[in-house]
Motif scaffolding. Structure first.
Motif, mmCIF file in Angstrom:
data_model
loop_
_atom_site.group_PDB
_atom_site.id
_atom_site.type_symbol
_atom_site.label_atom_id
_atom_site.label_comp_id
_atom_site.label_asym_id
_atom_site.label_seq_id
_atom_site.Cartn_x
_atom_site.Cartn_y
_atom_site.Cartn_z
ATOM 1 N N ARG A 126 -8.083 9.586 7.720
ATOM 2 C CA ARG A 126 -9.011 10.279 6.825
ATOM 3 C C ARG A 126 -8.637 10.050 5.363
ATOM 4 N N GLU A 127 -7.378 10.181 5.033
ATOM 5 C CA GLU A 127 -6.965 10.015 3.637
ATOM 6 C C GLU A 127 -7.215 8.596 3.144
ATOM 7 N N ARG A 128 -6.941 7.611 3.974
ATOM 8 C CA ARG A 128 -7.152 6.217 3.558
ATOM 9 C C ARG A 128 -8.645 5.916 3.416
ATOM 10 N N LEU A 129 -9.456 6.414 4.338
ATOM 11 C CA LEU A 129 -10.896 6.167 4.264
ATOM 12 C C LEU A 129 -11.538 6.917 3.102
ATOM 13 N N LYS A 130 -11.090 8.135 2.854
ATOM 14 C CA LYS A 130 -11.586 8.867 1.685
ATOM 15 C C LYS A 130 -11.332 8.071 0.414
ATOM 16 N N TYR A 131 -10.147 7.510 0.310
ATOM 17 C CA TYR A 131 -9.767 6.753 -0.885
ATOM 18 C C TYR A 131 -10.656 5.521 -1.066
ATOM 19 N N HIS A 132 -10.836 4.758 0.002
ATOM 20 C CA HIS A 132 -11.559 3.497 -0.116
ATOM 21 C C HIS A 132 -13.074 3.673 -0.138
ATOM 22 N N LEU A 133 -13.592 4.649 0.587
ATOM 23 C CA LEU A 133 -15.039 4.817 0.697
ATOM 24 C C LEU A 133 -15.593 5.850 -0.278
ATOM 25 N N LYS A 134 -14.696 6.525 -1.015
ATOM 26 C CA LYS A 134 -15.107 7.497 -2.033
ATOM 27 C C LYS A 134 -16.011 8.584 -1.450
ATOM 28 N N ILE A 135 -15.551 9.160 -0.337
ATOM 29 C CA ILE A 135 -16.314 10.225 0.300
ATOM 30 C C ILE A 135 -15.502 11.515 0.301
ATOM 31 N N SER A 136 -16.199 12.623 0.454
ATOM 32 C CA SER A 136 -15.550 13.938 0.367
ATOM 33 C C SER A 136 -14.898 14.312 1.682
ATOM 34 N N TYR A 252 0.778 -0.876 11.284
ATOM 35 C CA TYR A 252 -0.340 -0.026 10.865
ATOM 36 C C TYR A 252 -1.163 0.347 12.078
ATOM 37 N N GLU A 253 -1.426 1.637 12.265
ATOM 38 C CA GLU A 253 -2.341 2.110 13.301
ATOM 39 C C GLU A 253 -3.075 3.349 12.787
ATOM 40 N N GLY A 254 -4.325 3.465 13.202
ATOM 41 C CA GLY A 254 -5.089 4.657 12.848
ATOM 42 C C GLY A 254 -4.753 5.855 13.707
ATOM 43 N N THR A 275 2.462 5.036 8.977
ATOM 44 C CA THR A 275 1.028 5.325 9.134
ATOM 45 C C THR A 275 0.802 6.562 10.014
ATOM 46 N N SER A 276 0.090 6.440 11.119
ATOM 47 C CA SER A 276 -0.283 7.625 11.909
ATOM 48 C C SER A 276 0.734 8.028 12.963
ATOM 49 N N PHE A 277 1.767 7.214 13.186
ATOM 50 C CA PHE A 277 2.650 7.471 14.333
ATOM 51 C C PHE A 277 3.366 8.813 14.290
ATOM 52 N N PRO A 278 3.962 9.231 13.157
ATOM 53 C CA PRO A 278 4.603 10.556 13.170
ATOM 54 C C PRO A 278 3.627 11.677 13.502
ATOM 55 N N GLU A 279 2.389 11.535 13.063
ATOM 56 C CA GLU A 279 1.355 12.529 13.339
ATOM 57 C C GLU A 279 1.009 12.577 14.826
ATOM 58 N N THR A 280 0.938 11.420 15.455
ATOM 59 C CA THR A 280 0.550 11.344 16.863
ATOM 60 C C THR A 280 1.694 11.720 17.796
ATOM 61 N N ASP A 289 11.888 1.939 11.639
ATOM 62 C CA ASP A 289 11.255 1.161 10.577
ATOM 63 C C ASP A 289 10.788 -0.163 11.181
ATOM 64 N N PRO A 290 9.478 -0.422 11.226
ATOM 65 C CA PRO A 290 9.001 -1.624 11.912
ATOM 66 C C PRO A 290 9.383 -2.922 11.217
ATOM 67 N N ASN A 291 9.833 -2.824 9.976
ATOM 68 C CA ASN A 291 10.244 -4.023 9.247
ATOM 69 C C ASN A 291 11.716 -4.363 9.452
ATOM 70 N N LYS A 292 12.445 -3.502 10.156
ATOM 71 C CA LYS A 292 13.882 -3.709 10.337
ATOM 72 C C LYS A 292 14.184 -4.033 11.795
ATOM 73 N N VAL A 293 14.435 -5.311 12.042
ATOM 74 C CA VAL A 293 14.714 -5.786 13.393
ATOM 75 C C VAL A 293 15.889 -5.034 14.001
ATOM 76 N N GLU A 294 16.891 -4.748 13.186
ATOM 77 C CA GLU A 294 18.091 -4.082 13.690
ATOM 78 C C GLU A 294 17.774 -2.682 14.210
ATOM 79 N N GLU A 295 16.872 -1.956 13.536
ATOM 80 C CA GLU A 295 16.494 -0.619 14.007
ATOM 81 C C GLU A 295 15.769 -0.682 15.346
ATOM 82 N N ILE A 296 14.888 -1.661 15.490
ATOM 83 C CA ILE A 296 14.167 -1.810 16.759
ATOM 84 C C ILE A 296 15.160 -2.142 17.874
ATOM 85 N N LYS A 297 16.078 -3.044 17.586
ATOM 86 C CA LYS A 297 17.096 -3.419 18.574
ATOM 87 C C LYS A 297 17.941 -2.216 18.967
#
Length: 342
Positions: A126-136, A252-254, A275-280, A289-297
């Motif tokens: 919602r926050e990302r779409l509000k920002y890009h689509l300029k909707i309330s 990135y996931e919605g 993105t949405s993962f902590p919320e879900t 951290d998806p950018n850190k191979v060592e954390e995934i390992k």
């Protein structure tokens, strides 16, 4: 005269991934049964857009309101509610083919202006779409995805049958998703390679996407991963249930529906902390951290070495998944659609 709901069912011809599952699960729960409007055959991208803009609107009846559940809609139809699942087309256009990205950005801006309401699946989206689509805030509504049968812990006999079918002869970590840039498959494969384990497999399920830029084919030549291809719905619950953990390292996931399906099957989840993962997932997953191979390992190593943690993740995951219901999602969706005509 009260309004009836018609559904833009163009999605029906596509293989089931997250967006299609959402549309199918909600559609079959709306009462009274809505009228499904779909092309008479599968259409390609361009033909599908043409059908949606120039045929679908003229198939609507006077007292119907249209629900378009799968990121597209008919521009000229004002009595319409559209579900847009995430804003990745704006936030990361480089992940998509340029023509697809340009068309989708334009289409969403038109629909956001003309449709009666927009639904999305997380506060993050919602926050990302509000920002890009300029909707309330009032125009865009958050209704989380759900989960339910057949996603539940499967009996050992069923799990063993699936393992034999896919030649999974060792404990396995499972990735399920379209092979597209944001799924971060290359880093997952790199992380599993760093484990240097002979006791576990990395099972990768899913197809190459059709609308995405350069996929991860450079990462798909490794010998220590099992590439399963597209998995039919009937096999998914047992495949989830048999995994040591399901790994969702997306950039990135919605919403991250796969995390919920895995939890509902009693399987530990390793997911991105973005993105949405902590919320879900709440506190029911190992977040990295998806950018850190060592954390995934290291997260995979914890699954292998710490049975107490594994049991805790299973219990928390089942409890978390129980908080999400397709029945509740459908009820709230129908309320938004019905209220939009008032």
């Amino acid at each position: 005269m009260s309004s009836k709901i018609a559904i833009n069912a163009r999605y029906q011809y596509r293989r089931v991934t997250g967006v299609e599952r959402y549309a199918l699960e909600i559609s079959k729960r709306i009462q009274p049964t809505p009228r499904m409007i779909a092309p008479n055959r599968a259409l390609g991208q361009i033909a599908g857009h043409l059908w949606e803009q120039f045929s679908l609107p003229f198939q609507l009846q006077k007292n119907e309101i249209l629900w378009s559940p799968a990121n597209t809609g008919a521009w000229i139809v004002r009595d319409q509610v559209v579900t847009i699942h995430d804003a990745s087309i704006f936030d990361h256009p480089e992940w998509f083919r340029p023509a697809f990205a340009a068309w989708t950005r334009l289409s969403w801006k038109v629909l956001a202006n003309r449709a009666k309401a927009i639904i999305t699946v997380s506060e993050f989206s919602r926050e990302r779409l509000k920002y890009h689509l300029k909707i309330s805030n009032q125009k865009i509504n958050v209704i989380p995805n759900g989960v339910g049968k057949p996603f539940e812990p499967q009996p050992t006999k069923t799990i063993n049958k699936i393992k034999r079918k896919y030649d999974l002869n060792k404990p396995y970590f499972l990735f399920i998703g379209t092979h597209e840039p944001r799924k971060n498959l290359a880093k997952l494969i790199g992380a599993f390679g760093k484990l240097k384990t002979s006791t576990h497999l990395l099972a990768i399920a899913g197809d190459k996407g059709k609308v995405f830029a350069d996929p991860v084919s450079h990462a798909l030549s490794v010998t220590y991963a099992e590439f399963l291809g597209y998995i039919p719905d009937s096999d998914l619950p047992a495949l989830y249930s048999g995994a040591g953990a399901v790994i969702v390292p997306s950039l990135y996931e919605g919403f991250g529906l796969i995390t919920l399906e895995a939890m509902a099957c009693g399987t530990p989840v390793i997911a991105s902390n973005t993105t949405s993962f902590p919320e879900t997932t709440g506190d029911a997953a190992l977040l990295v951290d998806p950018n850190k191979v060592e954390e995934i390992k290291n997260a995979m190593l914890q699954i292998i070495e710490n049975p107490t943690l594994v049991n805790s993740l299973r219990e928390r995951g089942l409890q978390r998944a129980a908080q999400f219901s397709w029945d509740e999602s459908a009820h709230k969706t129908q309320e938004i659609i019905s209220d939009s005509r008032l």
